[in-house]
Scaffold this active site. Sequence first.
Site, PDB file in Angstrom:
ATOM      1  N   CYS A  57      -6.276  -2.513   7.818  1.00 52.66           N
ATOM      2  CA  CYS A  57      -5.854  -2.751   6.439  1.00 52.66           C
ATOM      3  C   CYS A  57      -4.620  -1.928   6.113  1.00 52.66           C
ATOM      4  O   CYS A  57      -4.708  -0.709   5.917  1.00 52.66           O
ATOM      5  CB  CYS A  57      -7.002  -2.401   5.489  1.00 52.66           C
ATOM      6  SG  CYS A  57      -6.534  -2.535   3.757  1.00 52.66           S
ATOM      7  N   CYS A  81      -4.462  -0.313   2.581  1.00 48.53           N
ATOM      8  CA  CYS A  81      -5.424   0.782   2.390  1.00 48.53           C
ATOM      9  C   CYS A  81      -4.921   2.056   3.076  1.00 48.53           C
ATOM     10  O   CYS A  81      -5.057   3.149   2.543  1.00 48.53           O
ATOM     11  CB  CYS A  81      -6.788   0.451   2.985  1.00 48.53           C
ATOM     12  SG  CYS A  81      -7.356  -1.203   2.679  1.00 48.53           S
ATOM     13  N   ASP A  82      -4.383   1.915   4.285  1.00 52.42           N
ATOM     14  CA  ASP A  82      -4.153   3.096   5.123  1.00 52.42           C
ATOM     15  C   ASP A  82      -2.691   3.388   5.450  1.00 52.42           C
ATOM     16  O   ASP A  82      -2.391   4.448   6.004  1.00 52.42           O
ATOM     17  CB  ASP A  82      -4.915   2.917   6.460  1.00 52.42           C
ATOM     18  CG  ASP A  82      -6.410   2.778   6.234  1.00 52.42           C
ATOM     19  OD1 ASP A  82      -6.906   3.329   5.240  1.00 52.42           O
ATOM     20  OD2 ASP A  82      -7.072   2.104   7.036  1.00 52.42           O
TER      21      ASP A  82
END
Length: 331
Positions: free
Chosen positions: A140, A143-144
């Site tokens: 992701c 997200c990261d």
Amino acid sequence: MDVATTYNYDVVIVGAGPAGMCAGMYAGRSMLKSVVLERGFPGGELLNTELIEDYPGFEHILGHELAQKFSDHAAKFGAEFKTGVIVECVTKRADGKFETRTESGDAYISPAVIVTAGGTPIKLGVPGEAEYAGKGVSYCAICDGAFFREQVIAVVGGGDAAVEEADFLTRYGSKVILIHRRGELRASKILQQRLFANPKIEVIWNTIVDEVKADEQGLVNKLILRNVDSNTTSELAAQAMFVFIGFRPNTGIIEGHIDHDDMGYLKTDANMHTSMRGLFAAGDVRAQLTRQVTTAVGDATTAAIAVEKYLKAIADGDPGEAITGSGGYAV
Ligand SMILES: Cc1cc2nc3c(=O)[nH]c(=O)nc-3n(C[C@H](O)[C@H](O)[C@H](O)COP(=O)(O)OP(=O)(O)OC[C@H]3O[C@@H](n4cnc5c(N)ncnc54)[C@H](O)[C@@H]3O)c2cc1C
């Protein structure tokens, strides 16, 4: 398992991604007693997508903003969302109704179910991948990505998601290296043009990842690569590996056989009815040519309206013959 609480609904919708939220909106507008069960937050893959540029009416919109708009809109028309609810199984009972059981033991009884559970990222299955997930291995970008500012980021894959996310990750990484097992990309031409025009992206062709290595703190620092033509290995210094090689449909919750394609995606007829009578499928979980937000909401619209007609046909004493013919996928 003891049943904690039993609820009765006209239709249970499993998953609150774009398809589930849209099905909830239409079910609400049709005055069906419906519930959307979601294990996380409403949004599905929209929450893993930075920017959407191909949803009509929005030249660009952030994934999480579109998710919020979908969920607000569905709630306005009376869709009931239950979040943090993991659906464990969907079983067809002897009386023809479905029992949707959650991890906490609650049971939702309904004559119709719409499965909108999407898919789960496919893993590479190489040593170090599972071990260093969350320590440099990710599925992701939004997200990261920010954890890897000014670091070297490897991206694995060659389709739309890999190319789009490689481009996105250049806002964080000092360099983004796309590793692809073939000599050409599957991604759409417009995304490829953007990728090749981005000076921060390098592509390593005909290559796979054999292993993910980490430093003494357990953080990813190196990938072992193998050229599939020459069968020679090499090392790539990288602090992150983002994998975008496809998805598997989340169909394991359904008990009993439903016709599906070779990849496990559920086959439906034109009304989104699967081969199990009363069970409908919409969005990424369904066998189809492409999987986008637009197709997810299109499927969901059809599914919710088909459910309304199916329930009316049952109430009128017609077991749904008029709606789908066989209740199977062949129309
Ligand atoms: C990185 C990336 C970028 C993308 N970019 C674009 C783009 O630019 N434009 C575009 O149109 N599309 C894009 N897509 C595709 C798009 O996001 C999907 O097609 C769309 O989200 C599918 O919607 P869905 O509702 O079918 O499934 P999902 O969005 O996957 O939603 C499924 C939901 O079901 C829930 N769920 C699953 N199992 C259970 C369970 N057992 N119990 C409870 N809940 C469960 C999940 O938590 C999830 O919220 C992208 C996808 C990815 C991965």
